[in-house]
Write a protein that holds these residues in place. Structure first.
Motif, short mmCIF file in Angstrom:
data_model
loop_
_atom_site.label_atom_id
_atom_site.label_comp_id
_atom_site.label_asym_id
_atom_site.label_seq_id
_atom_site.Cartn_x
_atom_site.Cartn_y
_atom_site.Cartn_z
N ILE A 155 17.69 -33.79 3.67
CA ILE A 155 18.01 -35.14 4.33
C ILE A 155 17.28 -34.91 5.73
N ALA A 156 16.90 -36.27 6.19
CA ALA A 156 16.14 -36.54 7.50
C ALA A 156 16.88 -37.65 7.84
N ILE A 157 17.37 -37.84 9.17
CA ILE A 157 18.08 -39.01 9.94
C ILE A 157 17.11 -39.31 11.11
N ASP A 158 17.03 -40.60 11.08
CA ASP A 158 16.20 -41.11 12.38
C ASP A 158 16.85 -40.99 13.80
N SER A 159 16.14 -41.11 14.82
CA SER A 159 16.79 -40.91 16.08
C SER A 159 17.78 -41.83 16.64
N LYS A 160 17.83 -43.14 16.00
CA LYS A 160 18.83 -44.10 16.37
C LYS A 160 20.02 -44.10 15.60
N SER A 161 19.96 -42.84 14.60
CA SER A 161 21.32 -42.68 13.84
C SER A 161 21.65 -43.66 12.78
N LYS A 162 20.48 -44.49 12.36
CA LYS A 162 20.74 -45.76 11.40
C LYS A 162 20.44 -45.41 10.08
N ILE A 177 19.06 -44.49 3.05
CA ILE A 177 20.62 -45.09 3.12
C ILE A 177 20.76 -45.62 4.38
N GLU A 178 21.44 -46.68 4.65
CA GLU A 178 21.92 -46.98 5.92
C GLU A 178 23.34 -46.55 6.27
N LEU A 179 23.17 -45.82 7.44
CA LEU A 179 24.52 -45.14 7.71
C LEU A 179 25.70 -45.80 7.76
N ALA A 180 25.69 -47.01 8.80
CA ALA A 180 26.77 -47.80 9.02
C ALA A 180 27.47 -48.42 7.99
N THR A 181 26.62 -49.00 6.93
CA THR A 181 27.20 -49.72 5.59
C THR A 181 27.00 -48.73 4.29
#
Length: 334
Positions: A155-162, A177-181
């Motif tokens: 897993i890698a997650i972008d710096s904006k946590s999106k 995968i979009e984290l918020a939705t």
């Protein structure tokens, strides 16, 4: 009088000795932790003598580990044990065990500390949790379990946590995968057996290690979807990444070639190669900027590499199939 002087001298010596022990305890360097995936335990390494001081039993198949957002615990993910063991990063003492986390093979927190993501390597799903602080501890609340392709790996997650990017090892795919939705944004085909990922600090380039090949794929992420830029020849079994901490270079372990390649991610070129013991896997860069630790899975050792001398300077016997390695005394992840 002589007896009193002797007692006083002895007392002073004891006091100084105790002060020395306390000082040594306070100023001792934090331990190096190595996960022995086939022993279900953790080797604790003294960073000053490079010797194993003890083994800590955890759950079955510990593979990866990660520091909690409050910096108070190291989370050891026990994939087949369906649990996470929390260790004190300064002492390696066991703090607690969280059960009911299904197949946490790989794990990541989002930079904003709202989301915790696990990849279930054997169960073919991705879990997204919400993180909540409760007093001095925190809780994980499962928000959604997302079916994935075959063998979600890293897993890698972008710096904006999106957005979370996950490699699907046996589907030869990358998914976003979009984290918020918790919605899947897209899935693309990549090279053979994609494993670890490295997203550059500016979020513009994503590197994928191809364990089924001898290269790293570099993707342009500026449009929102991954677009292949180039393939970087490294060595057979390109697998795991660790940044050097200088905001320019990243290491990739070539598990089958028994080498580590140092990549300049601004030019996407290999600039150095280091030989290692058999089966190099996860790496940790020490804060001194010149010492690279790497687990040698097939050799059952932790190798210490001086990147300036380009040489293995120490080999520490650990357990069976050592995988993750971590210490609090590490260089920046950028």
């Amino acid at each position: 009088m002589t007896l009193n002087r002797s007692i006083s001298t002895a007392a002073l010596r004891l006091a100084f000795s105790l002060c020395g022990l306390v000082a040594a305890s306070v100023w001792a360097a934090p331990p190096i932790l190595v996960l022995n995936s086939l022993n279900a335990d953790v080797s604790v390494i003294d960073p000053q003598t490079y010797t194993e001081t003890k083994r800590i039993p955890v759950g079955k198949e510990p593979h990866h580990l990660y520091l909690t957002p409050d910096n108070k615990s190291v989370m050891v993910a026990n994939a087949e044990g369906d649990s996470i063991t929390f260790l004190d990063p300064k002492t390696a003492a066991v703090q607690r065990t969280m059960t009911g986390i299904l197949d946490p093979y790989h794990l990541r927190f989002s930079p904003d500390m709202k989301w915790f993501v696990t990849a279930a390597n054997r169960l073919d799903h991705v879990d997204i949790y919400r993180w909540e602080r409760v007093g001095e501890e925190f809780k994980l609340h499962l928000v959604k379990r997302i079916p994935a392709g075959k063998t979600p790996s890293h897993i890698a997650i972008d710096s904006k946590s999106k957005v979370a990017y996950i490699t699907l090892q046996d589907s030869n795919q990358l998914t976003a995968i979009e984290l918020a939705t918790q919605k899947r944004l897209w899935t693309i085909s990549v090279g053979k057996i994609p494993a670890d990922l490295y997203l550059t600090p500016d979020d513009k380039t994503l590197l994928i290690g191809l364990t089924g090949e001898d290269a790293v794929e570099a993707y342009d992420m500026s449009s929102g979807k991954a677009v292949l830029k180039t393939r970087i020849p490294t060595g057979k079994g390109a697998h795991a990444f660790r940044s050097q901490g200088d905001k320019r270079h990243v290491f990739v372990s070539n598990r089958s070639a028994n080498t580590i390649s140092r990549i300049d991610w601004t030019t996407l070129k290999v600039v150095d190669t280091y030989k290692t013991p058999a089966g190099p896997d996860c790496m940790e860069m020490l804060a001194d900027g010149k010492t690279l630790l790497v687990t040698a899975r097939w050799a059952g050792r932790l190798a210490v590499i001086d990147i300036e001398k380009k040489a293995v300077v120490k080999q520490i016997p650990v357990g069976k199939s050592p995988h993750g390695v971590w210490t609090l005394n590490h260089a920046s992840r950028d």
